[in-house]
Design a protein around this motif. Structure first.
Motif, PDB file in Angstrom:
ATOM      1  N   LEU A 219       7.915   1.388  -1.552  1.00 43.11           N
ATOM      2  CA  LEU A 219       7.035   2.480  -1.130  1.00 43.11           C
ATOM      3  C   LEU A 219       7.697   3.843  -1.372  1.00 43.11           C
ATOM      4  O   LEU A 219       7.110   4.740  -1.982  1.00 43.11           O
ATOM      5  CB  LEU A 219       6.694   2.297   0.351  1.00 43.11           C
TER       6      LEU A 219
ATOM      7  N   GLN B  56       2.951  -1.590   9.367  1.00 47.91           N
ATOM      8  CA  GLN B  56       3.903  -0.541   9.759  1.00 47.91           C
ATOM      9  C   GLN B  56       3.638   0.763   9.002  1.00 47.91           C
ATOM     10  O   GLN B  56       3.929   1.852   9.520  1.00 47.91           O
ATOM     11  CB  GLN B  56       5.350  -0.992   9.564  1.00 47.91           C
ATOM     12  N   VAL B  57       3.074   0.693   7.799  1.00 46.34           N
ATOM     13  CA  VAL B  57       2.730   1.924   7.065  1.00 46.34           C
ATOM     14  C   VAL B  57       1.602   2.661   7.797  1.00 46.34           C
ATOM     15  O   VAL B  57       1.624   3.882   7.933  1.00 46.34           O
ATOM     16  CB  VAL B  57       2.326   1.612   5.599  1.00 46.34           C
TER      17      VAL B  57
ATOM     18  N   PHE C 121      10.089  -3.928   0.742  1.00 46.72           N
ATOM     19  CA  PHE C 121       8.758  -3.307   0.786  1.00 46.72           C
ATOM     20  C   PHE C 121       8.896  -1.791   0.925  1.00 46.72           C
ATOM     21  O   PHE C 121       8.274  -1.016   0.189  1.00 46.72           O
ATOM     22  CB  PHE C 121       7.971  -3.874   1.977  1.00 46.72           C
TER      23      PHE C 121
ATOM     24  N   PHE D 217       6.399  12.487   3.524  1.00 45.73           N
ATOM     25  CA  PHE D 217       6.529  12.110   4.932  1.00 45.73           C
ATOM     26  C   PHE D 217       7.041  10.667   5.054  1.00 45.73           C
ATOM     27  O   PHE D 217       7.970  10.380   5.819  1.00 45.73           O
ATOM     28  CB  PHE D 217       5.166  12.269   5.625  1.00 45.73           C
TER      29      PHE D 217
ATOM     30  N   ILE E  33       0.865  -1.194   0.000  1.00 43.27           N
ATOM     31  CA  ILE E  33       0.000   0.000   0.000  1.00 43.27           C
ATOM     32  C   ILE E  33       0.896   1.236   0.000  1.00 43.27           C
ATOM     33  O   ILE E  33       1.957   1.238   0.617  1.00 43.27           O
ATOM     34  CB  ILE E  33      -0.961   0.003   1.217  1.00 43.27           C
ATOM     35  N   SER E  34       0.484   2.265  -0.730  1.00 44.97           N
ATOM     36  CA  SER E  34       1.227   3.535  -0.696  1.00 44.97           C
ATOM     37  C   SER E  34       0.246   4.637  -0.294  1.00 44.97           C
ATOM     38  O   SER E  34      -0.921   4.378   0.002  1.00 44.97           O
ATOM     39  CB  SER E  34       1.880   3.822  -2.044  1.00 44.97           C
TER      40      SER E  34
ATOM     41  N   GLU F  85       6.509   6.671  -4.070  1.00 37.68           N
ATOM     42  CA  GLU F  85       6.067   8.005  -3.640  1.00 37.68           C
ATOM     43  C   GLU F  85       6.846   9.098  -4.390  1.00 37.68           C
ATOM     44  O   GLU F  85       6.272  10.096  -4.827  1.00 37.68           O
ATOM     45  CB  GLU F  85       6.251   8.182  -2.126  1.00 37.68           C
TER      46      GLU F  85
ATOM     47  N   MET G  22      11.298  -6.621   4.522  1.00 39.20           N
ATOM     48  CA  MET G  22      10.728  -5.351   4.994  1.00 39.20           C
ATOM     49  C   MET G  22      11.384  -4.170   4.285  1.00 39.20           C
ATOM     50  O   MET G  22      10.702  -3.227   3.890  1.00 39.20           O
ATOM     51  CB  MET G  22      10.902  -5.245   6.518  1.00 39.20           C
TER      52      MET G  22
ATOM     53  N   GLU H 118       4.202  -5.755   7.018  1.00 42.84           N
ATOM     54  CA  GLU H 118       4.765  -4.683   6.187  1.00 42.84           C
ATOM     55  C   GLU H 118       3.732  -3.563   5.976  1.00 42.84           C
ATOM     56  O   GLU H 118       4.067  -2.379   5.989  1.00 42.84           O
ATOM     57  CB  GLU H 118       5.195  -5.222   4.809  1.00 42.84           C
ATOM     58  N   VAL H 119       2.487  -3.986   5.754  1.00 42.10           N
ATOM     59  CA  VAL H 119       1.410  -3.013   5.531  1.00 42.10           C
ATOM     60  C   VAL H 119       1.049  -2.322   6.849  1.00 42.10           C
ATOM     61  O   VAL H 119       0.838  -1.105   6.891  1.00 42.10           O
ATOM     62  CB  VAL H 119       0.181  -3.720   4.913  1.00 42.10           C
TER      63      VAL H 119
ATOM     64  N   ILE I  63       3.367   4.166  11.045  1.00 42.94           N
ATOM     65  CA  ILE I  63       4.238   5.326  10.790  1.00 42.94           C
ATOM     66  C   ILE I  63       3.437   6.583  10.474  1.00 42.94           C
ATOM     67  O   ILE I  63       3.776   7.680  10.894  1.00 42.94           O
ATOM     68  CB  ILE I  63       5.215   5.010   9.619  1.00 42.94           C
ATOM     69  N   THR I  64       2.356   6.413   9.725  1.00 43.00           N
ATOM     70  CA  THR I  64       1.572   7.567   9.283  1.00 43.00           C
ATOM     71  C   THR I  64       0.537   8.016  10.319  1.00 43.00           C
ATOM     72  O   THR I  64      -0.156   9.014  10.109  1.00 43.00           O
ATOM     73  CB  THR I  64       0.813   7.242   7.974  1.00 43.00           C
TER      74      THR I  64
ATOM     75  N   PHE J 259      -2.092   6.382  10.914  1.00 48.48           N
ATOM     76  CA  PHE J 259      -3.393   5.868  10.475  1.00 48.48           C
ATOM     77  C   PHE J 259      -3.853   4.701  11.353  1.00 48.48           C
ATOM     78  O   PHE J 259      -5.024   4.362  11.358  1.00 48.48           O
ATOM     79  CB  PHE J 259      -3.323   5.407   9.003  1.00 48.48           C
TER      80      PHE J 259
END
Lengths: 100, 139
Positions: free
Chosen positions: B40, A86-87, B36, B111, A53-54, B44, B33, A83-84, A90-91, A93
């Motif tokens: 990302l 941690q996104v 991945f 970010f 995911i981005s 971005e 990791m 992995e997803v 970090i954000t 969300f």
């Protein structure tokens, strides 16, 4: 990425399968409309098969979260890969959704 | 080690990034990791150029380079000839403590790049935007 929706017991489950990159997000923006239309219900997003995911994908999930708040529904995210996850962490969300 | 990829400013070109990172990963033996996260970060950075660097409808290219420095630093450089834009200074600030109602959608990409890389720098040189991103791949 493939997106499918299952309905049952007053809940709507969206299953995301594959990579939600910027290109896929353009399609997903249309696919997610059915969840937006049902944002007064209990929504589940099953991310077991979501391998990437981005930020483009995150923005759509945030839009859906806002829609549930406006219409009185809620969202639970299930089976998220590390992995997803941690996104989301970090954000910031991670705290915007319920995870199971 | 040195790898280079040319991409056009079309969203579909993002599909080229996983293969490029796999080449780098095969050479350096990167963990899952990190692979991945590099996918990302580069997505971005490339997305920013695709979406904002050029007037709509114009086709342009950008170059992405990867190389190693010393024993443990993996470096990437993304270069485009679009309008000058320093994403580090000009992207909107992200406040991760805000509630869902308060969260905006801007600035998330840069970010994530800053969070996931050790060093991110921007310069404008020879009519080009040059974004450099470095990561200790053994840490």
């Amino acid at each position: 990425m493939n997106f499918s929706v299952k309905e049952g017991d007053g809940t709507l489950t969206g299953v995301l399968d594959g990579r939600l990159d910027t290109a896929a997000a353009q399609e997903f923006a249309k696919d997610i409309q059915v969840m937006m239309d049902n944002a007064d219900k209990h929504l589940i997003l099953d991310l077991e098969k979501l391998t990437f995911i981005s930020s483009s994908g995150l923005r759509l999930l945030l839009a859906l979260r806002k829609e549930t708040m406006a219409k009185g529904g809620d969202i639970t995210i299930t089976n998220v890969l590390p992995e997803v996850k941690q996104v989301f962490t970090i954000t910031g969300f991670y705290s915007l959704f319920q995870f199971q | 080690m040195q790898h280079e990829l040319t991409l056009y400013n079309e969203v579909k070109q993002i599909a080229l990034l996983p293969g490029f990172i796999e080449e780098v990963s095969n050479e350096l033996g990167l963990d899952e990791m990190l692979v991945f996260n590099l996918n990302l970060v580069l997505e971005e950075a490339v997305t920013n150029v695709i979406m904002y660097a050029y007037p709509k409808g114009e086709r342009h290219s950008m170059t992405l380079k990867a190389w190693t420095e010393g024993e443990d630093v993996l470096a990437f450089e993304l270069k485009d000839q679009g309008k000058p834009f320093d994403p580090i200074k000009e992207a909107p600030e992200v406040d991760t403590t805000l509630s869902a109602e308060e969260r905006g959608i801007g600035g998330l990409g840069i970010f994530l790049i800053k969070q996931m890389m050790d060093e991110v720098s921007y310069r404008y040189e020879d009519n080009s935007n040059i974004l450099t991103m470095k990561k200790n791949y053994k840490a």
